[in-house]
Design an enzyme around this catalytic site. Structure first.
Site, PDB file in Angstrom:
ATOM      1  N   VAL A 186       0.900  -1.081  -0.050  1.00 57.32           N
ATOM      2  CA  VAL A 186      -0.083  -0.181  -0.132  1.00 57.32           C
ATOM      3  C   VAL A 186       0.981   1.255   0.023  1.00 57.32           C
ATOM      4  O   VAL A 186       1.903   1.349   0.916  1.00 57.32           O
ATOM      5  CB  VAL A 186      -0.983   0.094   1.109  1.00 57.32           C
ATOM      6  CG1 VAL A 186      -1.733   1.273   1.350  1.00 57.32           C
ATOM      7  CG2 VAL A 186      -1.963  -1.276   1.427  1.00 57.32           C
ATOM      8  N   CYS A 187       0.651   2.171  -0.876  1.00 60.27           N
ATOM      9  CA  CYS A 187       1.372   3.207  -1.040  1.00 60.27           C
ATOM     10  C   CYS A 187       1.324   4.130   0.251  1.00 60.27           C
ATOM     11  O   CYS A 187       0.252   4.558   0.668  1.00 60.27           O
ATOM     12  CB  CYS A 187       1.201   4.221  -2.123  1.00 60.27           C
ATOM     13  SG  CYS A 187       1.810   5.896  -2.206  1.00 60.27           S
ATOM     14  N   ILE A 188       2.427   4.388   0.968  1.00 63.44           N
ATOM     15  CA  ILE A 188       2.343   5.015   2.439  1.00 63.44           C
ATOM     16  C   ILE A 188       2.017   6.449   2.281  1.00 63.44           C
ATOM     17  O   ILE A 188       1.139   6.766   3.177  1.00 63.44           O
ATOM     18  CB  ILE A 188       3.851   4.923   2.920  1.00 63.44           C
ATOM     19  CG1 ILE A 188       3.847   5.406   4.579  1.00 63.44           C
ATOM     20  CG2 ILE A 188       4.694   5.515   2.300  1.00 63.44           C
ATOM     21  CD1 ILE A 188       4.901   4.731   5.402  1.00 63.44           C
TER      22      ILE A 188
END
Lengths: 97, 130
Positions: free
Chosen positions: B76-78
């Site tokens: 998941v893109c932080i």
């Protein structure tokens, strides 16, 4: 180098289909998914644009069925396993997000 | 064949369902998914806080089961997750927030993970929009 173009937006809401048809090459293919399958509505401008030229045209079958749209002779209806195979057959997949 | 799959749309968008069905079909066809990358609104698919109406498909639950069952690399893109409040325990602690929405099997990491996956994969398939 061949590209599978994947559309999911309705052709009646934006210019993605028009832009895609402008850049699509003879070795490329177009896959209609989601609301993009509304381009199959006979008698409409998007439908005429699809039929105006030879095109490797594919349609995600369940998305067309969900919208009660008939698959024209010029298009091939596919399921998800065939979608996977199509993405392998072409060198690149370009999703028109 | 090795696939990298990127998802840009929220769990309630039809394209998120298509992404899951594509991913399932890819594995069923004997292919490999090197990484699933959830970007922009796609981070909501990894949220454990989403409550789906009973008569609708529960995409976050199905993604969780799919990633766990096949032990996939679900990233998941932080940055996208932080701005949407989709935090894991570590980030909630770092920014002193109460709500933790992401746990196992997800990992919060940077956009470099998408780039890295694309280098490793034969095909990148993106899902998003409508």
């Amino acid at each position: 180098m061949s590209t599978l173009h994947v559309l999911s937006h309705s052709p009646f809401g934006d210019d993605r289909l028009t832009s895609c048809l402008r850049v699509i090459g003879t070795n490329d293919a177009l896959l209609l998914t989601g609301d993009a399958v509304y381009a199959l509505q006979p008698g409409t401008a998007p439908f005429n644009a699809l039929n105006a030229r030879p095109l490797n045209l594919f349609v995600l079958a369940e998305d067309a069925q969900a919208r009660a749209l008939a698959i024209p002779d010029a298009a091939r209806a596919i399921d998800y396993p065939a979608f996977v195979e199509l993405s392998i057959h072409y060198d690149k997949v370009n999703s028109w997000l | 064949m090795k696939f990298a799959i990127a998802l840009f749309s929220a769990a309630h968008a039809p394209s998120s369902r298509r992404a899951l069905l594509f991913a399932q079909a890819a594995l069923a066809g004997g292919h490999e998914i090197v990484r699933l990358f959830f970007y922009q609104d796609g981070v909501y698919n990894a949220s454990g806080s989403v409550v789906t109406p009973q008569d609708e498909q529960d995409l976050p639950k199905q993604w969780r089961a799919f990633v766990s069952e096949h032990q996939l690399d679900g990233v998941v893109c932080i940055a996208a997750a932080l701005r949407r409040g989709v935090l894991n325990e570590e980030e909630a602690g770092r920014y002193q927030r109460d709500a933790v929405a992401v746990g196992v099997p997800w990992e919060l990491s940077g956009l470099g993970q998408l780039h890295d996956a694309v280098q490793d994969a034969d095909r990148l398939i993106c899902f998003g929009g409508a």
